[in-house]
Design an enzyme around this catalytic site. Sequence first.
Site, short mmCIF file in Angstrom:
data_model
loop_
_atom_site.label_atom_id
_atom_site.label_comp_id
_atom_site.label_asym_id
_atom_site.label_seq_id
_atom_site.Cartn_x
_atom_site.Cartn_y
_atom_site.Cartn_z
N ASP A 275 38.77 43.67 36.84
CA ASP A 275 37.45 43.05 36.85
C ASP A 275 36.46 44.13 36.40
O ASP A 275 36.80 45.32 36.28
CB ASP A 275 37.11 42.45 38.21
CG ASP A 275 36.02 41.38 38.09
OD1 ASP A 275 35.32 41.35 37.06
OD2 ASP A 275 35.86 40.58 39.03
C1 NOJ Z 1 32.69 40.03 37.23
C2 NOJ Z 1 33.32 38.77 37.76
O1 NOJ Z 1 33.88 39.00 39.03
C3 NOJ Z 1 34.40 38.22 36.85
O2 NOJ Z 1 34.81 36.97 37.36
C4 NOJ Z 1 33.90 38.12 35.44
O3 NOJ Z 1 34.89 37.55 34.61
C5 NOJ Z 1 33.51 39.50 34.97
N1 NOJ Z 1 32.42 39.98 35.82
C6 NOJ Z 1 33.10 39.55 33.50
O4 NOJ Z 1 31.86 39.03 33.28
#
Ligand code: NOJ
Length: 763
Positions: free
Chosen positions: A305
């Site tokens: 993530d």
């Molecule tokens: C953080 C989020 O937790 C995740 O779900 C997302 O895909 C990413 N940011 C990218 O934007």
Amino acid sequence: MTGGRNFSRAPRNAVGNTTVLMAALAVGSCWSGIVHGADPDSQIETLMARMTVEEKVGQLNLLNDELRPAKSSINPEANRRQAEELLKEIRAGRVGALFNGVGVAGGLRAQRAAVEESRLKIPLLFGADVIHGLRTVFPIPLAEAASFEPELAEKTARAAAVEATAVGVHWTFAPMVDVARDQRWGRVCEGAGEDVYLGKLFAAARVRGFQGTSLTAENALLATPKHFAAYGAVAAGLDYNSVDISEQSLREIHFPPFQAAFEAGALSTMSAFNDINGVPASASPYLMTQVLRGEWGFRGFVVSDYTADKELILHGYAQDDQDATRLAILAGVDMSMQSGLYSAHLAKLVGEGAVPTATLDAAVRRVLRVKKALGLFDNPYRSLDPARERRDVATPEHRRLAHAAALRSVVLLKNDKQVLPLPKTARIALIGPFGEDHANLHGPWTLFAEASEAISLQDGLARAAGGAATIETVKGSDIDAPLPGGIDAAVAAARSADVVLLAIGESERMSGEAQSRTEIVVPPAQQALAEAVAATGKPVVVLLRTGRALALHGAVRDASAILVAWFLGSETGSAVADVIFGDFNPSGRLPVSFPFESGQQPYYYNHKSTGRPYRAGGAKEYTARYRETGNNALYPFGHGIGYAAFQYGVTRLSDSNLPWNGEVTVAARITNTGRVDGEEVAQLYIHDRVASVTRPVRELKGFRKVRVPAGSSEEVTFKLTRQDLQFIGTDGQWRAEPGLFDIWIAPSSAAGDPVPLQLLPGS
Ligand code: NOJ
């Protein structure tokens, strides 16, 4: 299982002591061998042999797309750069993938830099958060789960994939398959709710929808079930918080939707932000190496993530950036999102021997294999066709689908004295901050849509009524604060109307990432508005906008009708109007329980009994309840009504004994005693009375959505086998145990009378 497809290697999915092969199903025959086959791919191996360590690391570096950035950011600022600088990095082979950019022109520019101007000409992979639509916005995933129609989610995911791939995206960071049992957590809105069975079906359906039937197709969008793992179990519903959880809950509740998504063909996954039992998920060899790859045979790649690798430092698990890099790659994170850590440290770590070359190579191979599976080596300019960009985005067909999806997602909780549907000639006071509002129709996670293109409640109602109804729209209150004179104006409008439509609830920003709430209630200013309007004595219909289950109080709870309208997307107003005026008979059911009070969280229908269970209406003292409320739900999981009325006949079994290797049929007759045709969601629940691990009071094991004409009956049937009665034992393995079970076919998780079923011993 479908024939003619390749299976990955065999993980353990034990039933009792028997280990069975769990086949991981690949989508599309032309690439399944590439990703799932054991044989090295000669094209990839040739490439690997030519790559420097730095070029290998480049393939593992995912950066924000600065050439065509999204209008709004969904992540904190980190490691940003100028477009020209990014192009330079791409040409140097230091970037393998970009994310959250859309547009064919920008995509072509970036892809040319990779495949025409870099030494090895390896195509870039373009990812994005396409969660519930691109320009056409579908209901939030939680709302779609309320349809109890996974095939609907498959269709909307397909349409989202068509739009995303028309603007140069190959890969979506969806579906979110985290089971969410605590409504304080803001990300409940992104998933399928509190139940694992429903979660599995929706996870698989969304993967099928995004990826289509062949990953090499122009409009196939690689899916990323996320967040691996147990992100939905963060303590106290606080986003990013720790997870302390048993192996049983992990394997029984939180893992299965991921497994279902991988069996449906998903070839990437995202490591979660949270730590689990003291180890951050993004540094967990248990999760990514032992379970994901070892037990499940996953052959795709893991992306961290956003900056989750760097966050290992603040978790107190890594000393510094270099240590964080080492821990993440050794645990199994193949690609690093946005932190730049791999780019900065991995080559050195490999040089020093702190990270084996084989570990780096395995990660690079996984990424290259998926790029190849997507057809990018043969056609790096796939999904970068200006004609498709003009043709395939925001199409009338997608709008029609958004309308259908919105209709099927709303849940009618109550409808006293059949206040709904309204005649189109009604004098309506549309009161509340969401009556005219355009800014909160889409819901969280719409990075690429125009709010002005969505239909507001006011516009939808006015269009549907076609001039016959009188609609006076009064805001009455802001979302979070009173409006001067607002309540007086609202009360005056209510007095001169036949009925009040009270459009209240949460703003878009109140759910989604980092939007945990301590009180899951209608904001106080709107509650005050509701009380004042209800005091006029006019019938009140609540149109509840929300990204989670709420604890409803006072005039909101006591309204004549409550329609949970979630965030419905582009067609919000038109769909709500069709339900209000009876052009559509609502058929949604709750995928999350609405508790009485916020303090009941985490609340879920499939909780354990405890040694002192509280039963509604029963003893209060010394039972598992709160001083203020019994521990049941105001509206439980599975609840929902429509304009018809259904009666359930008794649940019947073809045999009260289930042989160890046999099956029984469970049946019930459902009669529509109402005056209109309607759809009912008949739900099959089980309860294991005595087991070696305490079992939930009920567990959903199946459902059927059936249309029953007014005055007629339908028979619903289910097959039950030992597999439906399994659970995770103290040894971490699936097992079934002979004994007595309760079986229900019921309209919700809190309704109906069970019949006993005996699972006979055997081997
Ligand atoms: C953080 C989020 O937790 C995740 O779900 C997302 O895909 C990413 N940011 C990218 O934007």
